[in-house]
Design a protein around this motif. Structure first.
Motif, mmCIF file in Angstrom:
data_model
loop_
_atom_site.group_PDB
_atom_site.id
_atom_site.type_symbol
_atom_site.label_atom_id
_atom_site.label_comp_id
_atom_site.label_asym_id
_atom_site.label_seq_id
_atom_site.Cartn_x
_atom_site.Cartn_y
_atom_site.Cartn_z
ATOM 1 N N ILE A 156 -8.192 4.751 -2.860
ATOM 2 C CA ILE A 156 -7.786 3.489 -3.471
ATOM 3 C C ILE A 156 -8.858 2.428 -3.240
ATOM 4 O O ILE A 156 -9.307 1.762 -4.175
ATOM 5 C CB ILE A 156 -6.424 3.034 -2.917
ATOM 6 C CG1 ILE A 156 -5.325 3.964 -3.442
ATOM 7 C CG2 ILE A 156 -6.142 1.572 -3.289
ATOM 8 C CD1 ILE A 156 -3.973 3.775 -2.783
ATOM 9 N N LYS A 215 -4.873 8.649 -1.789
ATOM 10 C CA LYS A 215 -4.979 8.276 -0.387
ATOM 11 C C LYS A 215 -5.596 6.887 -0.292
ATOM 12 O O LYS A 215 -6.249 6.406 -1.217
ATOM 13 C CB LYS A 215 -5.860 9.274 0.380
ATOM 14 C CG LYS A 215 -5.357 10.697 0.348
ATOM 15 C CD LYS A 215 -4.217 10.854 1.303
ATOM 16 C CE LYS A 215 -3.845 12.339 1.384
ATOM 17 N NZ LYS A 215 -2.731 12.572 2.241
ATOM 18 N N GLU A 216 -5.426 6.245 0.853
ATOM 19 C CA GLU A 216 -5.926 4.888 1.068
ATOM 20 C C GLU A 216 -7.429 4.785 0.826
ATOM 21 O O GLU A 216 -7.901 3.855 0.166
ATOM 22 C CB GLU A 216 -5.595 4.454 2.499
ATOM 23 C CG GLU A 216 -5.985 3.036 2.813
ATOM 24 C CD GLU A 216 -5.503 2.606 4.187
ATOM 25 O OE1 GLU A 216 -5.950 1.540 4.639
ATOM 26 O OE2 GLU A 216 -4.693 3.312 4.814
ATOM 27 N N LYS A 267 0.338 4.087 -2.930
ATOM 28 C CA LYS A 267 -0.021 5.474 -2.621
ATOM 29 C C LYS A 267 0.996 6.446 -3.193
ATOM 30 O O LYS A 267 0.635 7.474 -3.768
ATOM 31 C CB LYS A 267 -0.142 5.658 -1.106
ATOM 32 C CG LYS A 267 -1.358 4.976 -0.513
ATOM 33 C CD LYS A 267 -1.342 4.895 0.992
ATOM 34 C CE LYS A 267 -1.191 6.213 1.682
ATOM 35 N NZ LYS A 267 -1.278 6.086 3.161
ATOM 36 N N GLU A 268 2.280 6.109 -3.079
ATOM 37 C CA GLU A 268 3.336 6.978 -3.590
ATOM 38 C C GLU A 268 3.298 7.074 -5.111
ATOM 39 O O GLU A 268 3.406 8.157 -5.678
ATOM 40 C CB GLU A 268 4.697 6.451 -3.145
ATOM 41 C CG GLU A 268 5.848 7.338 -3.571
ATOM 42 C CD GLU A 268 7.177 6.825 -3.076
ATOM 43 O OE1 GLU A 268 8.171 7.011 -3.805
ATOM 44 O OE2 GLU A 268 7.229 6.232 -1.988
ATOM 45 N N LEU A 311 0.803 -1.228 0.000
ATOM 46 C CA LEU A 311 0.000 0.000 0.000
ATOM 47 C C LEU A 311 0.837 1.281 0.000
ATOM 48 O O LEU A 311 0.539 2.191 -0.787
ATOM 49 C CB LEU A 311 -0.982 -0.013 1.161
ATOM 50 C CG LEU A 311 -1.934 1.176 1.239
ATOM 51 C CD1 LEU A 311 -2.790 1.287 -0.020
ATOM 52 C CD2 LEU A 311 -2.821 1.054 2.475
#
Length: 77
Positions: free
Chosen positions: A22, A18-19, A12-13, A8
């Motif tokens: 996603i 953002k989580e 994200k990077e 994760l």
């Protein structure tokens, strides 16, 4: 060709998402689904994340027809 899984933080990077965004995309099938790696660990296929990023850069949408994974379970302390 070998398959590389991203965790994760790397997803994200690479995507800048953002989580929450996603997992919302996974539920709506507009983002690659996570793949269970162990009982408590999931990852994303790097090739699918790259394809999603390329499609976004080109203004295209990709539909991921794989079933959305089960909701994450919170572990009790």
């Amino acid at each position: 060709m070998s398959i590389v899984f991203l965790r994760l933080p790397a997803v994200k990077e690479r995507t800048g998402l953002k989580e929450t965004t996603i997992y919302k995309g996974i539920a709506e099938r507009t983002f690659p689904p996570s793949i269970p790696l162990t009982e408590r660990c999931v990852g994303w296929r790097e090739d699918q994340i790259v394809a999603w990023c390329e499609a976004k850069a080109e203004g295209r949408a990709i539909r991921f027809d794989a079933p959305a994974p089960a909701k994450r379970k919170r572990l009790r302390a």
